[in-house]
Structures are given as structure tokens and as C-alpha cells.
Enzyme design. Structure first.
Site, PDB file in Angstrom:
ATOM      1  N   ARG A  13       0.797  -1.213   0.000  1.00 23.77           N
ATOM      2  CA  ARG A  13       0.000   0.000   0.000  1.00 23.77           C
ATOM      3  C   ARG A  13       0.839   1.277   0.000  1.00 23.77           C
ATOM      4  O   ARG A  13       0.425   2.312   0.506  1.00 23.77           O
ATOM      5  CB  ARG A  13      -0.971   0.032   1.205  1.00 23.77           C
ATOM      6  CG  ARG A  13      -1.980  -1.089   1.212  1.00 23.77           C
ATOM      7  CD  ARG A  13      -3.040  -0.842   0.134  1.00 23.77           C
ATOM      8  NE  ARG A  13      -3.814  -2.030  -0.095  1.00 23.77           N
ATOM      9  CZ  ARG A  13      -3.699  -2.811  -1.168  1.00 23.77           C
ATOM     10  NH1 ARG A  13      -2.833  -2.525  -2.096  1.00 23.77           N
ATOM     11  NH2 ARG A  13      -4.447  -3.848  -1.328  1.00 23.77           N
ATOM     12  N   SER A  14       2.018   1.189  -0.635  1.00 25.12           N
ATOM     13  CA  SER A  14       2.886   2.369  -0.714  1.00 25.12           C
ATOM     14  C   SER A  14       2.601   3.217  -1.956  1.00 25.12           C
ATOM     15  O   SER A  14       3.177   4.290  -2.110  1.00 25.12           O
ATOM     16  CB  SER A  14       4.356   1.944  -0.693  1.00 25.12           C
ATOM     17  OG  SER A  14       4.657   1.129  -1.810  1.00 25.12           O
ATOM     18  N   GLY A  15       1.731   2.722  -2.843  1.00 27.09           N
ATOM     19  CA  GLY A  15       1.392   3.459  -4.058  1.00 27.09           C
ATOM     20  C   GLY A  15       2.113   2.980  -5.301  1.00 27.09           C
ATOM     21  O   GLY A  15       2.105   3.659  -6.332  1.00 27.09           O
ATOM     22  N   SER A  17       1.566   0.407  -7.510  1.00 28.45           N
ATOM     23  CA  SER A  17       0.749   0.119  -8.702  1.00 28.45           C
ATOM     24  C   SER A  17       0.191   1.392  -9.317  1.00 28.45           C
ATOM     25  O   SER A  17       0.212   1.555 -10.543  1.00 28.45           O
ATOM     26  CB  SER A  17      -0.383  -0.849  -8.357  1.00 28.45           C
ATOM     27  OG  SER A  17       0.137  -2.102  -7.995  1.00 28.45           O
ATOM     28  N   THR A  36       0.252 -10.912 -12.783  1.00 31.79           N
ATOM     29  CA  THR A  36       0.880 -12.197 -12.498  1.00 31.79           C
ATOM     30  C   THR A  36       0.200 -12.972 -11.377  1.00 31.79           C
ATOM     31  O   THR A  36       0.653 -14.049 -11.015  1.00 31.79           O
ATOM     32  CB  THR A  36       2.361 -11.989 -12.114  1.00 31.79           C
ATOM     33  OG1 THR A  36       2.410 -11.188 -10.934  1.00 31.79           O
ATOM     34  CG2 THR A  36       3.129 -11.328 -13.246  1.00 31.79           C
ATOM     35  N   HIS A  51      -8.000  -3.604  -8.382  1.00 35.86           N
ATOM     36  CA  HIS A  51      -6.945  -3.194  -9.321  1.00 35.86           C
ATOM     37  C   HIS A  51      -7.502  -3.096 -10.741  1.00 35.86           C
ATOM     38  O   HIS A  51      -7.187  -2.147 -11.468  1.00 35.86           O
ATOM     39  CB  HIS A  51      -5.774  -4.187  -9.292  1.00 35.86           C
ATOM     40  CG  HIS A  51      -4.792  -3.929  -8.204  1.00 35.86           C
ATOM     41  ND1 HIS A  51      -3.868  -2.923  -8.262  1.00 35.86           N
ATOM     42  CD2 HIS A  51      -4.582  -4.549  -7.020  1.00 35.86           C
ATOM     43  CE1 HIS A  51      -3.128  -2.930  -7.174  1.00 35.86           C
ATOM     44  NE2 HIS A  51      -3.539  -3.910  -6.402  1.00 35.86           N
ATOM     45  N   ASP A  81       2.749  -6.457 -12.914  1.00 39.98           N
ATOM     46  CA  ASP A  81       2.310  -6.295 -11.528  1.00 39.98           C
ATOM     47  C   ASP A  81       1.836  -7.648 -10.997  1.00 39.98           C
ATOM     48  O   ASP A  81       0.759  -8.090 -11.334  1.00 39.98           O
ATOM     49  CB  ASP A  81       1.193  -5.259 -11.477  1.00 39.98           C
ATOM     50  CG  ASP A  81       0.967  -4.680 -10.094  1.00 39.98           C
ATOM     51  OD1 ASP A  81       1.637  -5.114  -9.140  1.00 39.98           O
ATOM     52  OD2 ASP A  81       0.111  -3.779  -9.979  1.00 39.98           O
TER      53      ASP A  81
END
Length: 170
Positions: A13-15, A17, A36, A51, A81
Site C-alpha cells: 500500500r505504498s502506491g 501500482s 501475475t 486493481h 504487476d
């Protein structure tokens, strides 16, 4: 198009993507999203759906658990990703064999990135926390760290995401 590899890393959740997708859209109006992930459970299915909902119709979406190189994506901008889930698929299929998993991941990475394309790999820094009491988790943390180092060495640029903010490492 000249081959270019970007590695985007950071914690959950660090950004990562979102940053990867924004970067891809800044480079082309028709990016590729190469997912993936396997669907592990219902919570994970919802995570994948979130997503997918983030991406619009301009994206070409490809689901590929392991063999990225079977897709000819020459001259495209591709978000992969993510490396962590990609590695997990090999690791579980190889019954937690670290050496075999790393060998297969490296070989597949080299095959896939031999095409002329703009590659944006998303990965996790799972080794930033403490050492797990679980042997399999410790082994996977080693795999993840080593494949991240391998990709970072090949990469033209490396971005560390911290609280939604990009920090250029390389």
C-alpha cells in the site's frame, strides 16, 4: 522503441501500482497491464477486482502467472504487476526450492526482457520488517530480495515508493 526497464519497489500500500499505471499512461495511450497473480481466496479476488477497476479501456489486460515471455509485446509499454506474486507462483510450484525458483525467475526475466519494449516492473520490499519465525516465509523473503536485486541491476531506473511518494534510487 529502445528497451527500457523501470523497477518500482516499496512496501504494501505504498502506491507502487498507481505510480506504475500513471507512468505507463504518461508514455503511451495504449499500455499493457500484465497481471501475475493467482486467485488465492475471496479477499484476494476482491483485491484483484479493485486493481482491475482502477484501469480504463485504454489498457490491454493480460493474465499470466509465470511465463511472461510467451507474450510478444515488442514496442509496447508494459506494467508487470507484480514480481512478488510472479515469484510466489514459481516458489509454490517448486515446493519452496529457493535455488530452482531463482534460476527459473532469472531465465524467464531475461527471455521476456529480450524484446524491445518499455518494461515497468512492480515489486515489494518484504524484507524491511523483522525476520519471520516461519521457515518457508524466510526462504521466500530471500527469493524476493535476490530477484529484486537481480532486476534492479538490469534496470535503467529504480523507484522506491514511500507513503505514496516516489524516491528515485537509480
Amino acid at each position: 522503441m529502445k528497451k527500457h526497464i523501470t523497477l518500482i519497489t516499496g512496501g504494501q500500500r505504498s502506491g507502487k501500482s498507481s505510480y506504475a499505471q500513471s507512468l505507463a499512461l504518461s508514455l503511451t495511450s495504449t499500455p499493457v497491464y500484465l497481471a501475475t497473480s493467482r486467485v488465492w481466496d475471496e479477499e484476494h479476488r476482491k483485491r484483484i477486482a479493485r486493481h482491475q477497476a482502477d484501469r480504463g479501456a485504454e489498457w490491454t489486460n493480460i493474465e499470466e502467472e509465470k511465463f511472461l515471455s510467451k507474450h510478444n509485446l515488442s514496442n509496447r509499454t508494459i506494467v508487470i504487476d507484480c514480481v512478488t506474486l510472479w515469484g510466489t507462483n514459481f516458489f509454490f510450484d517448486n515446493q519452496s526450492d529457493v535455488d530452482l525458483t531463482l534460476k527459473q525467475l532469472k531465465e524467464e526475466f531475461i527471455r521476456f526482457t529480450s524484446q524491445e519494449a518499455y518494461f515497468i516492473f512492480v515489486t515489494n520490499e518484504i524484507g524491511l520488517g523483522g525476520v519471520s519465525e516461519n521457515e518457508i516465509q524466510r526462504k521466500f523473503t530471500d527469493v524476493q530480495g535476490w530477484i529484486n536485486q537481480f532486476i534492479a541491476k538490469q534496470a535503467d531506473e529504480v523507484i522506491l515508493m514511500v507513503s505514496g511518494l516516489p524516491l528515485k534510487i537509480k
